[in-house]
Design an enzyme around this catalytic site. Structure first.
Site, short mmCIF file in Angstrom:
data_model
loop_
_atom_site.label_atom_id
_atom_site.label_comp_id
_atom_site.label_asym_id
_atom_site.label_seq_id
_atom_site.Cartn_x
_atom_site.Cartn_y
_atom_site.Cartn_z
N CYS A 140 0.85 -1.29 -0.24
CA CYS A 140 0.02 -0.08 0.28
C CYS A 140 0.99 1.25 -0.01
O CYS A 140 0.54 2.23 -0.72
CB CYS A 140 -0.98 -0.05 1.17
N HIS A 220 -2.79 5.35 6.39
CA HIS A 220 -1.38 5.70 6.79
C HIS A 220 -1.29 7.36 6.14
O HIS A 220 -1.97 7.69 5.42
CB HIS A 220 -0.41 5.04 5.61
P1 NAD Z 1 -5.52 -11.18 5.97
O1 NAD Z 1 -5.06 -11.57 7.02
O2 NAD Z 1 -6.56 -9.95 6.09
O3 NAD Z 1 -6.13 -11.93 4.90
C1 NAD Z 1 -5.49 -13.14 4.36
C2 NAD Z 1 -6.17 -14.41 4.05
O4 NAD Z 1 -5.56 -15.48 3.94
C3 NAD Z 1 -7.11 -14.78 5.60
O5 NAD Z 1 -8.51 -14.75 5.35
C4 NAD Z 1 -6.46 -16.04 5.86
O6 NAD Z 1 -7.03 -16.77 6.64
C5 NAD Z 1 -6.07 -16.56 4.49
N1 NAD Z 1 -4.89 -17.75 4.70
C6 NAD Z 1 -4.05 -17.89 5.55
N2 NAD Z 1 -3.27 -18.94 5.01
C7 NAD Z 1 -3.77 -19.38 3.63
C8 NAD Z 1 -3.44 -20.41 2.95
N3 NAD Z 1 -2.55 -21.06 3.34
N4 NAD Z 1 -4.07 -20.26 1.85
C9 NAD Z 1 -5.23 -19.65 1.60
N5 NAD Z 1 -5.62 -18.50 2.38
C10 NAD Z 1 -4.87 -18.37 3.41
O7 NAD Z 1 -4.26 -10.36 5.21
P2 NAD Z 1 -4.16 -9.00 4.09
O8 NAD Z 1 -4.15 -7.78 4.98
O9 NAD Z 1 -5.37 -9.19 3.23
O10 NAD Z 1 -2.80 -9.22 3.35
C11 NAD Z 1 -2.64 -10.14 2.52
C12 NAD Z 1 -1.38 -9.69 1.61
O11 NAD Z 1 -1.71 -8.53 1.20
C13 NAD Z 1 -0.23 -9.67 2.37
O12 NAD Z 1 0.94 -9.85 1.79
C14 NAD Z 1 -0.04 -8.27 2.86
O13 NAD Z 1 1.31 -7.77 3.19
C15 NAD Z 1 -0.50 -7.40 1.63
N6 NAD Z 1 -1.23 -6.30 1.92
C16 NAD Z 1 -1.98 -5.91 2.92
C17 NAD Z 1 -2.56 -4.89 3.19
C18 NAD Z 1 -3.39 -4.34 4.40
O14 NAD Z 1 -3.26 -3.26 5.02
N7 NAD Z 1 -4.07 -4.99 4.76
C19 NAD Z 1 -2.05 -3.53 2.25
C20 NAD Z 1 -1.39 -3.98 0.99
C21 NAD Z 1 -1.02 -5.22 0.89
#
Ligand code: NAD
Length: 343
Positions: A140, A220
């Site tokens: 992000c 942020h």
């Molecule tokens: P999150 O924890 O909200 O969602 C992840 C999902 O994946 C959860 O539902 C979890 O149960 C599931 N999961 C866990 N292990 C798994 C597996 N082996 N197979 C399939 N599903 C599985 O996380 P998020 O915030 O959506 O982040 C996901 C990615 O995006 C990360 O790399 C994070 O760094 C990136 N990201 C997050 C944000 C943010 O602010 N939330 C912003 C930009 C990028």
């Protein structure tokens, strides 16, 4: 239609699924989850086929009364491309599965850049990822910085970027994160990982970033200083940024004094989940001192990468050029409707 699978249906995955479904040239094959919970239930309610990510936990779905369409491997095989939105590090573990089924995949910003063939930001390097099997849509914060750097570099040239990133402690649902009552330099030493991350998009850019974490969940905030190679007026820079897609230059009269008011504005505008896909730059903050540009921008961490994932799908598959893809994505998501207007 491009057949898209979503592996990981949390904060990012569920938003990407909705955005992909809205596209005229894409369909969602299904979404994969590790366990039944309210998000799994909402996926079913929305009509997404649900696939089990972990074999051992399949019975839990049946016990919760949630029907499965199959295993994640079947989802990967049936998809033209997978968006992996699993927690940091798991995307890298999943890469072998994507290779096995010869399905290109997009990982997210939590993964290391060295596990992928290329990093992606639609405004900055759309053409760099065509045909690359494993691509990372940058985080992000890196997305927010890259979107800002692109027009400034093209219009004025950049000598150096210095950015201080005041980061939210966690997303609204992340009750295990913090700080609760503190302000943490994070990391204490320079640079924060964001500068090197921007260099995965702009390898030759001179950039220093500092990071802090604060007890906030909404957005942020970036305090940015860019030393330009020329000396445009602040008005010229403002006009340039106002003309950019995925950038909302906040007019003074709106009375928006912080991220709370931006979120309120997004709710009033009926944005889904009160998402703010654009960089939000305070118009009044855009200042020039000699060749030094200063501004504040707020970044909604849960949603700014969502349109980038949609564009990355077309970019990797070579299905549209940059302008065509960004325009299609924005129109389909409603991103072309300014935050000040109801959808
Ligand atoms: P999150 O924890 O909200 O969602 C992840 C999902 O994946 C959860 O539902 C979890 O149960 C599931 N999961 C866990 N292990 C798994 C597996 N082996 N197979 C399939 N599903 C599985 O996380 P998020 O915030 O959506 O982040 C996901 C990615 O995006 C990360 O790399 C994070 O760094 C990136 N990201 C997050 C944000 C943010 O602010 N939330 C912003 C930009 C990028």
């Amino acid at each position: 239609m491009i057949r898209v699978g979503i592996n990981g249906y949390g904060t990012i995955g569920k938003r990407v699924a909705d955005a992909v479904r809205a596209q005229p040239d894409m369909e969602v094959v299904g979404v994969a989850k590790t366990r039944p919970n309210f998000e799994a239930q909402s996926a079913v309610e929305k009509g997404f086929d649900l696939y089990a990510a972990i074999e051992d936990r399949k019975p839990q779905f049946g016990e919760a009364g949630i029907e499965l369409a199959g295993d994640v491997e079947e989802l990967v095989e049936a998809s033209d491309i997978v968006v992996d939105a699993c927690p940091s590090g798991i995307g890298a573990d999943n890469a072998e599965m994507y290779r096995e089924y010869d399905t290109p995949a997009l990982l997210q910003g939590g993964e290391d850049s060295d596990v992928v063939g290329a990093s992606f930001n639609a405004r900055s390097n759309y053409d760099a990822v065509e045909g690359v099997d494993l691509v990372r849509v940058v985080s992000c914060n890196t997305t927010g910085l890259s979107r800002l750097i692109a027009p400034l570099q093209e219009a004025y040239g950049i000598e150096k970027v210095r950015a201080t990133l005041v980061r939210r402690g966690g997303d609204p649902t992340q009750s295990d994160r913090g700080p609760i009552n503190d302000i943490l330099p994070d990391p204490v030493g320079l640079p924060s990982h964001h500068g090197p991350d921007v260099n995965t998009i702009y390898p030759d850019l001179d950039i220093d970033t500092l990071g802090l974490k604060v007890p906030a969940t909404l957005m942020h905030m970036h305090s940015v200083n860019v030393s330009l190679e020329s000396e445009p007026t602040a008005e010229k820079v403002r006009t340039l940024l106002e003309g950019e897609r995925r950038m909302f230059v906040i007019p003074e009269w709106l009375g928006v004094d912080g991220s709370g008011a931006i979120k309120e504005l997004a709710q009033d505008a009926d944005r889904p989940r009160a998402d703010i896909w654009e960089n939000c730059i305070w118009g009044e903050s855009i200042s020039m001192e000699g060749n030094d540009l200063y501004l504040f921008q707020a970044i909604h961490q849960e949603s700014d990468v969502v349109p980038e994932n949609v564009d990355a799908i077309r970019a990797v598959l070579g299905e549209a050029d940059q302008e065509e893809s960004i325009t299609t994505t924005d129109e389909a998501m409603g991103l072309d409707v300014p935050l000040t207007q109801m959808r």
